[in-house]
Structure formats: structure tokens, C-alpha cells
Design an enzyme around this catalytic site. Structure first.
Site, PDB file in Angstrom:
ATOM      1  CG  HIS A 101       0.517  24.495 -13.121  1.00  0.00           C
ATOM      2  ND1 HIS A 101       0.159  25.270 -14.069  1.00  0.00           N
ATOM      3  CD2 HIS A 101      -0.277  23.298 -13.260  1.00  0.00           C
ATOM      4  CE1 HIS A 101      -0.826  24.978 -14.653  1.00  0.00           C
ATOM      5  NE2 HIS A 101      -1.065  23.546 -14.157  1.00  0.00           N
ATOM      6  CG  ASP A 104       2.942  27.580 -13.548  1.00  0.00           C
ATOM      7  OD1 ASP A 104       3.468  26.986 -14.606  1.00  0.00           O
ATOM      8  OD2 ASP A 104       1.711  27.711 -13.329  1.00  0.00           O
TER       9      ASP A 104
HETATM   10  C1  XLS Z   1      -4.766  22.170 -19.136  1.00  0.00           C
HETATM   11  C2  XLS Z   1      -5.292  22.615 -17.840  1.00  0.00           C
HETATM   12  C3  XLS Z   1      -4.611  23.004 -16.756  1.00  0.00           C
HETATM   13  C4  XLS Z   1      -5.205  22.901 -15.560  1.00  0.00           C
HETATM   14  C5  XLS Z   1      -4.310  23.281 -14.460  1.00  0.00           C
HETATM   15  O1  XLS Z   1      -5.487  21.937 -20.247  1.00  0.00           O
HETATM   16  O2  XLS Z   1      -6.340  23.386 -18.330  1.00  0.00           O
HETATM   17  O3  XLS Z   1      -3.861  24.341 -17.054  1.00  0.00           O
HETATM   18  O4  XLS Z   1      -5.954  24.021 -15.459  1.00  0.00           O
HETATM   19  O5  XLS Z   1      -3.437  22.193 -14.340  1.00  0.00           O
END
Ligand code: XLS
Ligand code: CA
Ligand code: CA
Length: 435
Positions: A101, A104
Site C-alpha cells: 500500500h 506501507d
Molecule cells: C484486507 C485486505 C487488504 C488488501 C489490500 O483485509 O486483504 O490487505 O489485500 O488492501
């Protein structure tokens, strides 16, 4: 690169006899299975958020994971150290891809401009590490759920101001993904849902979301981003009801809003089970529509009702998933992202290696077993037999060239059907023979 995981060397394949916890037992990246190497089939990726950023905190207790790369007080120094640790981890593990993200990779700043600047700096930093290691970006995404401004959603927010903020943030996240050669870009609508209909215009919120996604499609075309757009279903958590409930719901949404040509799906195992489906069901529904894009490989816990994001270890599940992936002809530009976190009690850096090695071995073994099942042919043969009447008597109906009158005439001639057993247990026993 030997700063953050000095106790670990490059993980190699040692085979099933090996007792070395830091070696692969099944994942042999160059081994050919059904005409492709394991690395080409599986396209493993590490999730930046869980593996580098997760600190072991939960609603009942403080962080348990004191990561060395987290000890810098300046946010950008910390982001750079985290990125160094990330690429040391990727290369020692031997994965070809990672996912992030925007928040991140780069810290949110005190203003939008500062956040954008941080992201630009960190995109350059990651680009340099990608070039020197050969590790690639499977997908990028924007975090449109952590900051309190998104408490009522992003694209579906009742306030246009927040919608516009989300649009501005996604613009920069797509730029970063494009610059890093990301092969896909993911939309996961964590807060694109609602808590109560009493304060919600459900229809309008879905129209807003469609408008938002159309703007993203237009922007990608404009800047020449050729990666695949993916939507990731999840039925609930953090909101009570999320619009991207499951694969079937998303396909309907995409078709209703003229978006179907621009998106595929990123299917997560734990989200499938939260929606009351199996992982393989979600993969099959996406594949049937030609929309299987990528996978977030993890697992939930049958005894807990939430998104535990555990590492996948269950061979039965990986075999059934790989049967669907192979039947669909593979993942194309997608891959298998370990959207999974080590448990709070597994707080040492080496636990991150054990977890990923186990997940990679579980899928490698799932691939080998699924390939053997396909090569044996018993499943396909059984299905051919089960559906054989559609090749002749039912052929016109299947092609949409029959009628209720024709059904009547058929029954007048043939009478009562002879019902056949589905032989589920017989097939399950055969599958277990291969495992
Ligand atoms: C959350 C999601 C997230 C997505 C990306 O539950 O899995 O991590 O994969 O935003
Ligand atoms: Ca996910
Ligand atoms: Ca999850």
C-alpha cells in the site's frame, strides 16, 4: 544486504528429506511442472504490510515485534530502513515479487503535499532496490481505510471532499505503481460499505464507486499504465457490510457499470471463507467469467469468525486451489501474494522466514499434486461421463436452440430419467491417494 536478518542465508531447495527449517522441501523454483517452472506457475509475492510493518499489537496488547528497521525516529529514515529490510528479506527468501500500500512504503505526512513527496522519495528508493535485486512489483494499492478521514468510506463517502481526497491519493498510488513497473494495481474497498442503512444511500454509494473506478481507468489510460486493475472481494470487516462482498457480487457490479472490460479479481482465501464460500469456489467463479487475476494466499481459522490472515499450510486447500488455477490456464500477470501475518507469539524475525517457507512449500506441493491429478485424468474422465448427455441429446439446449415444447416431446419419448450417483466419496478417496 545482510543487515536485518544476519542469521539467515539465501533459502535453497533441499528436498523432502531435509530437516533444515530454513530450506524448501517442495518449492524448487526451476523444476518443470506441466511445461512451466514452479516459479512461473506460482509467482510468489511478499506483502509489505504484514511482513515488514506488522508489530504484533492487537486490541488486547502492545506490540511484541521489536523490529530493528523500526527503531529510527525520523519517519523517512524508518521507511528507508524498512525498504532495505524488505529487499534483504525478498532476496534471501527467493521470491520474485512484492506488494504494497502507498502508506506501507512511505509515511503519511502532515499535509497531502508532504505525503506525496514522501511517496515520490520512497518510490525512487524502491526503484533502485528493484533494479539492484531484480525483485519486481506484483501490485501496488492505496490505503484508503486507516486514516480517520476515511471513517465513512473513500469512493463511497457521503462527503465529496473525502471522495476527492481518495481520488487524489489513488492518482499518486497509480503513479508510484506505474513508475515501479507494477504488473497490477489492486482496489480493496475496506470501508466501501456501511454500518446502518439509516444513514446510507446504498444506490448512490455504489454509483459513486463506479464513477471513482471509471476515473481510475481513464487516468491509467492517460498515463499509459498497462498493469491489470484488480478488485479484491471481502464481505465484511472493517465495515459490517462491504459492497465488494464476493466474486459474484463484484462481477455483477462491474457489468452493471460498464467496467467489466477493465478489471479482473484478486481472490483472497480468508475473504472467501468469510463470505461463506471455499477458496476454490471463488477462484472457479472468477475463472468462469475469465476474470481470475491474482490471489492473496492465506487462511482463516474455522473456530474464529474473523480475518486472521494466517499463512497457508493446509495441503487439501492448496491442491483444490491449484486445480482451479491450472484449469484456468494460470494467473497471467497475477501471482500469489502472502497476505498473511505471523502470530503475535512468533515475534522473532526468523519466524517470518519459517512462515513464508511453509506457505511456498504448501503451494508447491499443491501444484505437484494437482498436476498429477490432471495428468492421471480421472477427474476429467468422470466429469465427461457425468455430463455426456449434453454432447448429443442436450446439445441444442446448451447452445440456446431448444424450447419447452422440445423438452415435452423428449419426456414423452424417454419417460423418467435414471438418476446417477454423484460419487463424491469415491472422488474424495481418489484425491487423497494423490496427497
Ligand atoms: C484486507 C485486505 C487488504 C488488501 C489490500 O483485509 O486483504 O490487505 O489485500 O488492501
Ligand atoms: Ca488481501
Ligand atoms: Ca485478509
Amino acid at each position: 544486504m545482510n543487515t536485518y536478518f544476519p542469521e539467515v542465508e539465501r533459502i535453497v531447495f533441499e528436498g523432502v528429506e531435509s530437516r533444515n527449517p530454513l530450506a524448501f522441501k517442495w518449492y524448487d523454483r526451476d523444476r518443470t511442472v506441466l511445461g512451466k517452472t514452479m516459479a512461473e506457475h506460482l509467482r510468489f509475492a511478499v506483502a509489505y504490510w504484514h511482513t515488514l510493518k506488522h508489530d504484533g499489537g492487537d486490541p488486547f496488547g502492545s506490540p511484541t515485534m521489536d523490529r530493528q528497521w523500526n527503531r529510527f525516529s525520523d519517519p523517512l529514515d524508518r521507511a528507508k530502513a524498512t525498504c532495505d529490510a524488505a529487499f534483504e528479506f525478498f532476496t534471501k527468501l527467493g521470491v520474485d515479487y512484492y506488494c504494497f500500500h502507498d502508506r506501507d512504503l512511505a509515511p503519511e505526512g502532515g499535509s497531502f503535499a508532504e505525503s506525496c513527496r514522501n511517496l515520490e522519495i520512497m518510490t525512487g528508493y524502491a526503484a533502485h532496490l528493484q533494479n539492484s535485486t531484480g525483485v519486481k512489483l506484483l501490485w501496488g494499492t492505496a490505503n484508503l481505510f486507516s486514516n480517520p478521514r476515511y471513517v465513512h468510506g473513500a469512493g463511497t463517502n457521503p462527503d465529496y471532499h473525502v471522495f476527492a481526497y481518495a481520488g487524489a491519493q489513488v492518482k499518486h498510488a497509480i503513479d508510484a505503481t506505474c513508475e515501479l513497473g507494477g504488473e497490477n494495481y489492486v482496489f480493496w474497498g475496506g470501508r466501501e460499505g456501511y454500518e446502518t442503512l439509516l444513514n446510507t444511500r446504498l444506490k448512490q454509494e455504489q454509483e459513486q464507486m463506479a464513477a471513482f473506478l471509471h476515473m481510475c481507468v481513464d487516468y491509467a489510460e492517460k498515463i499509459g499504465f498497462s498493469g491489470q486493475f484488480l478488485i479484491e472481494p471481502k464481505p465484511k470487516e472493517p465495515t459490517k457490510h462491504q459492497y465488494d462482498f464476493d466474486t459474484a457480487t463484484i462481477l455483477n457490479f462491474l457489468r452493471s457499470h460498464d467496467l467489466i472490460d477493465h478489471f479482473k479479481l484478486n481472490i483472497e482465501a480468508n475473504h472467501a471463507t468469510l463470505a461463506g464460500h471455499t477458496f476454490e469456489h471463488e477462484l472457479a467463479v472468477a475463472a468462469a467469467a475469465g476474470k481470475l487475476g491474482s490471489m492473496d494466499v492465506n487462511r482463516g481459522d474455522l473456530l474464529l469468525g474473523w480475518d486472521t490472515d494466517q499463512f497457508p499450510t493446509d495441503l487439501y486447500t492448496t491442491v483444490l486451489a491449484m486445480l482451479e488455477v491450472l484449469a484456468a490456464g494460470g494467473l497471467g500477470t497475477g501471482g500469489m501474494n502472502f497476505d498473511a501475518k505471523v502470530r503475535r507469539g512468533s515475534f522473532e524475525p526468523v519466524d517470518l522466514f519459517h512462515a513464508h517457507i511453509g506457505g511456498m512449500d504448501a503451494f508447491a506441493r499443491g501444484l505437484v499434486i494437482a498436476a498429477a491429478i490432471i495428468e492421471d485424468g480421472f477427474l476429467e474422465e468422470f466429469r465427461n461421463q457425468r455430463y455426456r448427455s449434453w454432447n448429443h441429446d442436450g446439445a441444442a439446449a446448451l447452445a440456446g436452440r431448444s424450447s419447452l415444447e422440445a423438452c415435452s416431446a423428449y419426456i414423452e419419448k424417454h419417460g423418467e430419467p435414471v438418476v446417477q450417483s454423484g460419487r463424491q466419496e469415491y472422488l474424495e478417496n481418489l484425491i487423497n491417494r494423490f496427497i
